[in-house]
Design an enzyme around this catalytic site. Structure first.
Site, PDB file in Angstrom:
ATOM      1  N   MET A 151       0.854  -0.941  -0.074  1.00 52.69           N
ATOM      2  CA  MET A 151       0.227  -0.007  -0.012  1.00 52.69           C
ATOM      3  C   MET A 151       0.953   1.335   0.238  1.00 52.69           C
ATOM      4  SD  MET A 151      -2.618   1.788   0.648  1.00 52.69           S
ATOM      5  CE  MET A 151      -3.465   3.015   1.846  1.00 52.69           C
ATOM      6  N   CYS A 152       0.583   2.217  -0.726  1.00 50.78           N
ATOM      7  CA  CYS A 152       1.385   3.230  -1.025  1.00 50.78           C
ATOM      8  C   CYS A 152       0.399   4.709  -1.574  1.00 50.78           C
ATOM      9  CB  CYS A 152       2.431   2.966  -2.215  1.00 50.78           C
ATOM     10  SG  CYS A 152       3.349   1.722  -1.942  1.00 50.78           S
ATOM     11  N   GLY A 153       1.338   5.698  -1.185  1.00 50.58           N
ATOM     12  CA  GLY A 153       0.853   7.028  -1.942  1.00 50.58           C
ATOM     13  C   GLY A 153       1.747   7.164  -2.983  1.00 50.58           C
ATOM     14  N   HIS A 172       5.619   7.038  -1.894  1.00 53.56           N
ATOM     15  CA  HIS A 172       5.521   6.957  -0.241  1.00 53.56           C
ATOM     16  C   HIS A 172       4.950   5.469   0.022  1.00 53.56           C
ATOM     17  CE1 HIS A 172       6.079  11.398  -0.461  1.00 53.56           C
ATOM     18  NE2 HIS A 172       5.230  11.183  -1.426  1.00 53.56           N
ATOM     19  N   ASN A 232       0.687   1.169  -6.513  1.00 48.94           N
ATOM     20  CA  ASN A 232       0.083   1.044  -5.398  1.00 48.94           C
ATOM     21  C   ASN A 232      -0.978  -0.087  -5.325  1.00 48.94           C
ATOM     22  OD1 ASN A 232      -1.485   1.484  -2.945  1.00 48.94           O
ATOM     23  ND2 ASN A 232      -2.770   3.221  -3.651  1.00 48.94           N
TER      24      ASN A 232
END
Length: 641
Positions: free
Chosen positions: A1-3, A55, A79
């Site tokens: 999971m990312c930004g 991120h 993501n």
């Protein structure tokens, strides 16, 4: 999971950082707290520039900072989670695996074939250096958020991001439609000084529709929400992505008839566990239910085991039970969806590891308790009188851990009952029932500080109610019972399982009964098909932004591709029977599955939406409709709060 975020400027006179909002950067960092970095790609001779910002929330393999860049100057932001379709080893990181496969693609068809094969939630941004192309998109269901914004000025910026900030004026953000994958030819756009998007839509493998029909339909849907100066075109080769699920089976048995009133059965079914047991006595029905259990069980298994458990991988010794931390949490109301997910998770989460059950409640207004007199006061402004004053509530909670009746909302009551069922199924498991209590004051404060930015660009009363409930629930800050006393607790789990998708596929909403009564099974089939088609724009992007804000990842077992294909293969009569009463007929196959693997009272609980079960609905206004634009989501000054 990312930004993930990408800013593109064409022939701009401004520095690219001028287009990158610092508030958005803060939101992205909350999604990916384990690694943050940026990369700027400048192509001077073609007058375009790209900023990539990644991120990372570390969940699998080694921490892999983003954006990734290879020897050919390709750049990748990811993501997502790969649960199937492409092999990801236990110690591998799926971002690197997908990027490696992308680097081997030599054509558009290769890229589409890769993304067609992936199973799991994803959104991505991929810069293909050799062709000056920017690819991006979301998975078939839109389980990961991606927003876009187009500048009015042709020579200005185009932005993509997982999350934005609330904006009342200027260029509005919109969710990237989960209609397919998009490509921008940056070289051509810089030359013509105009932005053009090429679309590669999803298509069922066995559809009767031609590529032209699919393109015309999707182009029309997507174009209507784009600014006039943005061109959307179909790809010249008429290539499509292969949908990861099969189409909905709309077969209706002649014996069942079109009209609900024609059902020849005069049997009156009681809402009881015994009624479910009676259905399971039919061998074909039981066999089908067991097949469903197997498919859903695998979906849950993938979602609780595809996770880095640091203690487990450093030592084979079992740590002290009291020192174990939860890695998996369930958004938990005690209703049928969350009970099934929790019970299946229990089969695969290591026994020595707790499972957190996140149960949210909003403080009940005094008026809500006084049902007899409530109608007499409808014209009065709703006062903030509460069953117990906020200060005393908090003091009581923190100091004595005493039972608080002002948070005894319906979901709290069914949640406690559900906990007892789960403890009966597996008394050896530590079940952390996390009581998350939210006062009106904290709700208003956190909505203005952050929740409104996460819900944006959605804006209805329903978005506000569900978004706020999900935000507080997934934050996981509350109290757990320790030897009869409530102690403060914050869930450390990075994975949050949610039951979304069950109602949409199994006729769980009350409007499905209304539809069935009006239009019969044919109308119900159409409604269910529409529900799944629009789940990306109605729910999933918002829910991903909300849950991701805590550095946690939402995972959706009911939207596993194998689960959806299995349910889509069945006629509606095998999944639900709305001639039966509430608590039995809706989501019938799920209730039977729950009964088959040992659940009891929860199997016959009727559907209750989170906004009603948690009592956030109508907390601040009794007169609004769910579809109304929510004024509370707008930004206020400190004085207005």
């Amino acid at each position: 999971m990312c930004g993930i975020c990408c800013v593109v400027t064409l022939c701009s006179q401004h520095a690219i950082h001028d287009f990158f909002n610092k508030d958005i950067l803060c939101r992205l960092r909350r999604r990916g707290p384990d690694s943050s970095q940026q990369l700027i790609k400048t192509v001077s001779d073609l007058s375009y520039e790209c900023l990539f910002s990644g991120h990372v929330l570390h969940l699998r393999g080694l921490v892999t900072p983003q954006p990734l860049k290879d020897a050919n100057n390709n750049i990748f932001l990811w993501n997502g989670e790969i649960f199937n379709g492409v092999h990801v080893g236990d110690l591998e990181n799926d971002t690197e695996v997908v990027f490696h496969h992308l680097a081997l693609c030599s054509s558009e068809a290769d890229i589409l074939s890769l993304f067609s094969s992936l199973r799991g939630p994803w959104s991505f941004i991929y810069y293909q250096a050799s062709r000056h192309s920017l690819w991006f998109g979301r998975d078939y269901f839109g389980r990961r958020s991606l927003l876009w914004q187009f500048s009015n000025d042709v020579d200005s910026a185009f932005c993509l991001t997982s999350v934005s900030v609330y904006s009342e004026s200027g260029n509005q953000w919109q969710e990237v439609p989960a209609s397919g994958i998009f490509k921008i030819d940056l070289k051509a756009c810089a030359t013509t000084k105009s932005l053009s998007l090429t679309l590669f839509p999803w298509k069922y493998s066995c559809t009767e529709k031609t590529a032209e029909e699919i393109f015309l339909n999707v182009l029309d849907q997507v174009s209507k929400d784009l600014p006039n100066h943005i061109h959307l075109v179909m790809n010249e080769s008429k290539l499509c992505l292969r949908a990861p699920v099969i189409p909905l089976n709309k077969t209706i048995s002649e014996a069942l008839g079109e009209c609900p009133g024609t059902n020849t059965s005069n049997i009156i079914h009681a809402v009881s566990v015994e009624t479910l047991q009676g259905f399971l006595a039919e061998e074909p029905k039981k066999k089908l239910v067991c097949q469903f259990i197997d498919v859903l069980n695998e979906a849950v298994k993938r979602r609780v085991l595809s996770l880095f458990r640091d203690e487990d991988q450093k030592t084979r010794e079992v740590p002290n039970m009291s020192n174990r931390k939860a890695h998996v949490a369930v958004l938990f109301s005690g209703g049928i969806d969350s009970m099934v997910i929790a019970a299946l998770a229990d089969k695969h989460v290591p026994l020595e590891e707790p499972i957190d059950l996140l149960n949210v409640a909003f403080m009940i207004k005094e008026q809500a308790k006084q049902k007899g007199t409530a109608k007499k006061h409808t014209n009065q402004e709703v006062k903030l009188d509460l069953l117990c004053p906020q200060e005393s509530c908090q003091d009581l909670d923190a100091k004595t851990g005493a039972h608080l009746s002002c948070f005894d909302v319906p979901d709290r009551i069914t949640g406690r009952a559900g906990l007892k069922e789960l403890e009966a199924i597996n008394p050896s498991r530590t079940w952390n029932f996390v009581e998350i209590n939210v006062t009106l004051e904290e709700l208003k404060k956190m909505r203005q500080q952050c929740i409104n930015h996460l819900i944006y660009p959605l804006d209805t009363v329903l978005d506000d109610s569900i978004g706020c409930a999900l935000w507080f629930a997934s934050r996981g800050e509350g109290f757990i019972s320790n030897q009869g006393e409530l102690k403060p607790y914050k869930s450390p789990a990075k994975v949050v399982l949610t039951g979304i998708g069950a109602d949409e596929q199994l006729a769980g909403y009350s409007r499905h009964r209304v539809c069935f009564k009006k239009y019969g099974l044919e109308g119900l089939n159409k409604e269910l098909e529409v529900d799944l088609d629009r789940i990306s724009s109605r729910n999933l992007g918002r829910d991903d932004r909300i849950i991701g804000d805590h550095g946690k990842e939402a995972r959706f077992p009911f939207l596993d591709e194998d689960v959806v294909s299995f349910l889509n293969s069945l006629p509606i009569s095998e999944k639900a029977d709305l001639t039966l009463p509430r608590g039995i007929g809706e989501k019938l196959i799920l209730r039977l599955a729950a009964k088959e693997f040992g659940l009891t009272a929860s199997t016959i609980l009727p559907k209750r939406a989170v906004q009603f079960g948690s009592r956030i609905a109508k907390l601040e206004s009794n007169s609004e409709k769910a579809s109304d634009t929510c004024s509370r989501l707008k930004l206020f000054s400190v004085d207005e709060l």
